[in-house]
Scaffold this motif. Sequence first.
Motif, PDB file in Angstrom:
ATOM      1  N   ASP A 111      -7.291  -4.817   9.101  1.00 15.04           N
ATOM      2  CA  ASP A 111      -7.149  -6.211   9.531  1.00 15.04           C
ATOM      3  C   ASP A 111      -6.073  -6.942   8.750  1.00 15.04           C
ATOM      4  O   ASP A 111      -5.828  -8.123   8.983  1.00 15.04           O
ATOM      5  CB  ASP A 111      -8.478  -6.948   9.353  1.00 15.04           C
ATOM      6  N   ASP A 112      -5.436  -6.267   7.819  1.00 18.56           N
ATOM      7  CA  ASP A 112      -4.420  -6.865   6.954  1.00 18.56           C
ATOM      8  C   ASP A 112      -3.027  -6.352   7.318  1.00 18.56           C
ATOM      9  O   ASP A 112      -2.844  -5.647   8.293  1.00 18.56           O
ATOM     10  CB  ASP A 112      -4.726  -6.525   5.489  1.00 18.56           C
ATOM     11  N   GLU A 137       1.767   7.872   3.849  1.00 21.59           N
ATOM     12  CA  GLU A 137       0.500   7.280   4.249  1.00 21.59           C
ATOM     13  C   GLU A 137       0.108   6.161   3.288  1.00 21.59           C
ATOM     14  O   GLU A 137      -0.553   5.213   3.661  1.00 21.59           O
ATOM     15  CB  GLU A 137      -0.596   8.355   4.263  1.00 21.59           C
ATOM     16  N   ARG A 138       0.507   6.285   2.033  1.00 24.64           N
ATOM     17  CA  ARG A 138       0.158   5.316   1.011  1.00 24.64           C
ATOM     18  C   ARG A 138       0.991   4.045   1.187  1.00 24.64           C
ATOM     19  O   ARG A 138       2.192   4.103   1.416  1.00 24.64           O
ATOM     20  CB  ARG A 138       0.432   5.923  -0.362  1.00 24.64           C
ATOM     21  N   VAL A 139       0.356   2.905   1.075  1.00 25.84           N
ATOM     22  CA  VAL A 139       1.073   1.637   1.181  1.00 25.84           C
ATOM     23  C   VAL A 139       1.403   1.117  -0.209  1.00 25.84           C
ATOM     24  O   VAL A 139       0.717   1.433  -1.180  1.00 25.84           O
ATOM     25  CB  VAL A 139       0.261   0.587   1.974  1.00 25.84           C
ATOM     26  N   SER A 140       2.467   0.332  -0.301  1.00 20.52           N
ATOM     27  CA  SER A 140       2.872  -0.236  -1.584  1.00 20.52           C
ATOM     28  C   SER A 140       1.936  -1.353  -2.007  1.00 20.52           C
ATOM     29  O   SER A 140       1.537  -1.442  -3.161  1.00 20.52           O
ATOM     30  CB  SER A 140       4.292  -0.786  -1.506  1.00 20.52           C
ATOM     31  N   LYS A 141       1.614  -2.214  -1.044  1.00 15.90           N
ATOM     32  CA  LYS A 141       0.771  -3.366  -1.357  1.00 15.90           C
ATOM     33  C   LYS A 141       0.198  -3.913  -0.053  1.00 15.90           C
ATOM     34  O   LYS A 141       0.846  -3.852   0.981  1.00 15.90           O
ATOM     35  CB  LYS A 141       1.607  -4.429  -2.061  1.00 15.90           C
ATOM     36  N   VAL A 142      -1.016  -4.460  -0.095  1.00 14.55           N
ATOM     37  CA  VAL A 142      -1.697  -4.997   1.083  1.00 14.55           C
ATOM     38  C   VAL A 142      -1.778  -6.522   0.965  1.00 14.55           C
ATOM     39  O   VAL A 142      -2.012  -7.056  -0.121  1.00 14.55           O
ATOM     40  CB  VAL A 142      -3.113  -4.391   1.213  1.00 14.55           C
ATOM     41  N   PHE A 143      -1.583  -7.202   2.107  1.00 12.58           N
ATOM     42  CA  PHE A 143      -1.556  -8.661   2.146  1.00 12.58           C
ATOM     43  C   PHE A 143      -2.451  -9.182   3.258  1.00 12.58           C
ATOM     44  O   PHE A 143      -2.689  -8.498   4.248  1.00 12.58           O
ATOM     45  CB  PHE A 143      -0.125  -9.160   2.388  1.00 12.58           C
ATOM     46  N   ASP A 144      -2.891 -10.430   3.112  1.00  8.62           N
ATOM     47  CA  ASP A 144      -3.715 -11.072   4.129  1.00  8.62           C
ATOM     48  C   ASP A 144      -2.908 -11.430   5.368  1.00  8.62           C
ATOM     49  O   ASP A 144      -3.427 -11.401   6.479  1.00  8.62           O
ATOM     50  CB  ASP A 144      -4.371 -12.340   3.581  1.00  8.62           C
ATOM     51  N   THR A 145      -1.629 -11.807   5.183  1.00 11.19           N
ATOM     52  CA  THR A 145      -0.816 -12.248   6.315  1.00 11.19           C
ATOM     53  C   THR A 145       0.460 -11.410   6.432  1.00 11.19           C
ATOM     54  O   THR A 145       0.942 -10.830   5.461  1.00 11.19           O
ATOM     55  CB  THR A 145      -0.396 -13.728   6.178  1.00 11.19           C
TER      56      THR A 145
END
Length: 77
Positions: free
Chosen positions: A14-15, A24-32
């Motif tokens: 949802d982010d 497959e690995r993401v650097s960083k996850v954000f709300d928007t």
Amino acid sequence: MSNPKDVHVVRHGDDWAARRPNTERVSKVFDTQKQAIDYGRQIAQRDHSELLVHNRQNQIHHRDSFGNDPCPPTDKD
């Protein structure tokens, strides 16, 4: 073909997240999405690469180039 230094902004559950291609690995996850774009833009500028922003359907919505433009504009004065 994507440069390994390019930064993609993609959905992550949802982010939104910033990640490199073919990982497959993401650097960083954000709300928007905007937060992810701002972060991805900083990384792309630092690495002189491209920022590719995906929409909710995972299609490339737009891209920005920061020093590695494969089709640079040709200005005619």
